[in-house]
Motif scaffolding. Structure first.
Motif, PDB file in Angstrom:
ATOM      1  N   SER A  48       0.847  -1.194   0.000  1.00  0.00           N
ATOM      2  CA  SER A  48       0.000   0.000   0.000  1.00  0.00           C
ATOM      3  C   SER A  48       0.876   1.236   0.000  1.00  0.00           C
ATOM      4  O   SER A  48       1.948   1.252   0.605  1.00  0.00           O
ATOM      5  N   LYS A  49       0.414   2.281  -0.649  1.00  0.00           N
ATOM      6  CA  LYS A  49       1.143   3.550  -0.626  1.00  0.00           C
ATOM      7  C   LYS A  49       0.889   4.317   0.672  1.00  0.00           C
ATOM      8  O   LYS A  49       1.577   5.280   0.981  1.00  0.00           O
ATOM      9  N   ASN A  50      -0.140   3.902   1.424  1.00  0.00           N
ATOM     10  CA  ASN A  50      -0.589   4.663   2.590  1.00  0.00           C
ATOM     11  C   ASN A  50       0.108   4.218   3.862  1.00  0.00           C
ATOM     12  O   ASN A  50       0.736   3.160   3.917  1.00  0.00           O
ATOM     13  N   VAL A  51      -0.063   5.013   4.888  1.00  0.00           N
ATOM     14  CA  VAL A  51       0.200   4.576   6.255  1.00  0.00           C
ATOM     15  C   VAL A  51      -1.133   4.186   6.898  1.00  0.00           C
ATOM     16  O   VAL A  51      -1.239   3.176   7.587  1.00  0.00           O
ATOM     17  N   LEU A  52      -2.152   4.986   6.644  1.00  0.00           N
ATOM     18  CA  LEU A  52      -3.498   4.725   7.147  1.00  0.00           C
ATOM     19  C   LEU A  52      -4.388   4.377   5.964  1.00  0.00           C
ATOM     20  O   LEU A  52      -4.658   5.219   5.108  1.00  0.00           O
ATOM     21  N   ASP A  53      -4.808   3.115   5.893  1.00  0.00           N
ATOM     22  CA  ASP A  53      -5.674   2.679   4.798  1.00  0.00           C
ATOM     23  C   ASP A  53      -7.130   3.025   5.112  1.00  0.00           C
ATOM     24  O   ASP A  53      -7.528   3.072   6.283  1.00  0.00           O
ATOM     25  N   PRO A  54      -7.953   3.228   4.081  1.00  0.00           N
ATOM     26  CA  PRO A  54      -9.367   3.538   4.304  1.00  0.00           C
ATOM     27  C   PRO A  54     -10.118   2.392   4.985  1.00  0.00           C
ATOM     28  O   PRO A  54      -9.799   1.211   4.789  1.00  0.00           O
ATOM     29  N   THR A  55     -11.078   2.761   5.792  1.00  0.00           N
ATOM     30  CA  THR A  55     -12.076   1.831   6.336  1.00  0.00           C
ATOM     31  C   THR A  55     -13.427   2.400   5.914  1.00  0.00           C
ATOM     32  O   THR A  55     -14.041   3.168   6.643  1.00  0.00           O
TER      33      THR A  55
END
Length: 578
Positions: free
Chosen positions: A301-308
């Protein structure tokens, strides 16, 4: 006399007083007076800096709360997303290496620290713009202070929208592109209002509490003349106890702000993907069924915090060069005629013998059907642009996507698509590296112009993936007894399929054809095996190569994964004992 002319007169009186004092004093005394003036200037800057510090802490707390509750991206995250669009692939890799092993969190923390320092320095900038007089009356800012505060908010908001517009639609909860941009803009506005409001109030209140002590140590004559010039305006007076109380309140506020910021950072990291991002798939977990269990499927993932994503807020927009633009709810998607298909995904960072590759049975609706439900596409439409909830975008030619039978999946291995794999809907693009299968899909746009998303803009390969194969058993440097050895592994060539797998036991000098297991689909990996009977003890090098459905054999030339994906054959050294 208005406030502006009064301020100008005050400044002029101070300048004349200092010049007159310098004329009356000798060189040494004049130098001391000048040093004293500089010292008083430094003292006078304490209040604006402290005000900026308090405002900066308040802004960070507001920003963190908005991120964790409403999904509004923080300013450091927006800065990072925007910066990544401007980097080429070499600069991106250097950035990752420089901050390894914390390649995601360290740049974010540094950006947060930079925001904090900028906020502190904006305290004096606000004080200069507001032009607070030395003697204040009243607890609340005056008209000029409010105007300065409003101007600061407007400028910061305008710069944020202007600079971050391409990435301003990223969020955590599933809002559409337009709605997310509005919410994120309002979130940034809230942060700026809090910052400027706290800074303005702290500037005034701390001047009321500390102003007399910070301005009392002036040059004798200059101070007397300045004091005389301001005698007409009564000063707000406070006790020493009140001044000490204000100092205590500042210390408590800074301490509480620091602890709260630490708590928000811990909460942010606790909800992050750091525990599973970069997870690889072990060979053994897929052997029985050729499918990778969902819990073992590789994750990048490019994120640190992925969507929920909150599915009641989520929508799929189909727009651009389609005959009938349409918005789908999740129920619309799942109630449409779907299909299930085994498809292998491989990360572009997967090298020879690597395990950033997995296979799942995906259930969803085909891209072709979605576009048909939108009345079809215009004859001049050539490209599809995918936009995701997290702000990620990618694009591929329409013809290529249709040829690959691209799937929009909402189930994985018979169960609901997990959050980490893109719930409620993700793209599964057979035959392309995983970055071309965006998760958390929220918008499909048809265009007649090419478009480059994040990784394409950096220079990563967007074409079909290279043929790859690997040896799983025996393992590298394993000691095995003399006798028959079952050599096993897998191969994958995307939508081209695998026609043949060959294994060498002498470093590639001679080749032996392996037996292939029927794949689960024409878009899934192939398991193979070869029975090897070494003739004598010693060191051997096993090598594997695959030939795709078009008849092209996997090259032996070793290349890096950056930026096109790796090529080369997997070599496994083993030792055969007596």
């Amino acid at each position: 006399m208005n406030s502006q002319s009064s301020w100008a007169t005050s400044v002029a009186n101070r300048a004349h007083a200092v010049l007159d004092e310098a004329r009356r004093l000798g060189p040494r005394e004049s130098a001391r007076a000048s040093l004293g003036l500089l010292g008083r200037g430094a003292q006078a800057s304490v209040i604006p800096l402290v005000a900026g510090l308090l405002g900066s802490l308040a802004a960070i707390l507001t920003m963190g709360a908005l991120r964790l509750t409403w999904g509004v991206p923080t300013l450091p995250e927006l800065f990072g997303e925007r910066l990544l669009l401007l980097l080429n692939v070499d600069q991106f890799i250097q950035l990752l290496l420089r901050f390894a092993p914390h390649s995601k969190t360290t740049p974010l923390l540094l950006s947060l620290l930079g925001q904090f320092v900028i906020g502190i320095l904006l305290g004096p900038a606000y004080a200069l713009a507001a032009r607070l007089p030395a003697n204040l009356r009243g607890l609340w800012p005056g008209r000029r202070e409010w105007l300065a505060a409003g101007a600061f908010v407007v400028v910061m908001e305008a710069l944020t929208v202007l600079l971050f517009w391409p990435v301003l639609f990223g969020n955590l909860l599933g809002d559409t592109v337009g709605k997310a941009r509005l919410i994120n803009s309002l979130g940034a506005l809230t942060v700026f209002i809090v910052f400027v409001g706290v800074t303005a109030l702290a500037n005034r209140w701390l001047r009321l509490a500390w102003g007399a002590w910070l301005t009392s140590a002036s040059a004798p004559m200059a101070h007397q003349e300045l004091a005389a010039s301001q005698a007409e305006t009564p000063a707000w007076t406070v006790s020493r106890r009140a001044a000490l109380g204000a100092a205590g309140a500042v210390i408590v506020g800074v301490g509480a702000g620091a602890l709260s910021t630490r708590g928000l950072i811990d909460s942010y990291v606790g909800r992050s993907n750091l525990a599973y991002e970069g997870m690889e798939t072990d060979y053994a977990v897929s052997q029985a069924t050729q499918l990778t269990p969902t819990s073992d499927f590789y994750v990048v993932s490019k994120n640190v915090l992925d969507p929920t994503v909150q599915v009641n807020r989520w929508r799929l927009e189909v727009a651009g060069m389609v005959e009938q633009p349409r918005v789908w709810t999740f129920d619309d998607v799942t109630s449409a005629q779907g299909e299930s298909r085994a498809i292998t995904l491989e990360c572009i960072a997967n090298g020879p013998g690597g395990h950033l590759m997995s296979t799942a049975e995906w259930t969803g609706i085909s891209l072709e059907r979605v576009l048909a439900q939108a009345g079809g596409v215009a004859a001049t439409a050539k490209y599809v642009i995918f936009s995701s909830v997290d702000g990620f975008q990618s694009s591929l030619p329409l013809a290529d996507l249709l040829e690959a039978r691209t799937l929009l999946a909402y189930r994985m291995n018979g169960a609901r698509l997990p959050d980490r794999h893109g719930y409620p809907l993700r793209v599964v693009t057979p035959g392309r590296y995983g970055e071309q299968s965006p998760k958390w899909l929220t918008r499909i746009e048809l265009s007649d112009q090419p478009f480059k998303g994040l990784y394409q803009a950096q220079g990563w390969r967007a074409g079909q993936l290279y043929t790859t194969s690997r040896i799983e058993r025996p393992m590298s440097k394993q000691r095995i007894p003399l006798g028959p050895v079952n050599v096993t592994g897998l191969a994958f060539a995307g939508i081209r399929g695998v026609q043949r797998v060959e294994v060498s036991a002498d470093g590639g000098a001679t080749w032996n054809r392996a037996m292939l297991r029927p794949p689960l689909s024409d878009q899934a990996w192939v398991y193979w095996s070869w029975l090897w009977t070494p003739t004598a003890p010693g060191a051997y090098t096993l090598v594997v190569r695959a030939t795709d459905g078009a008849g092209e054999t996997q090259t032996s030339i070793q290349t890096s994964t950056v930026p096109n994906g790796a090529t080369g054959q997997h070599h496994v050294p083993v030792v055969v004992g007596a």
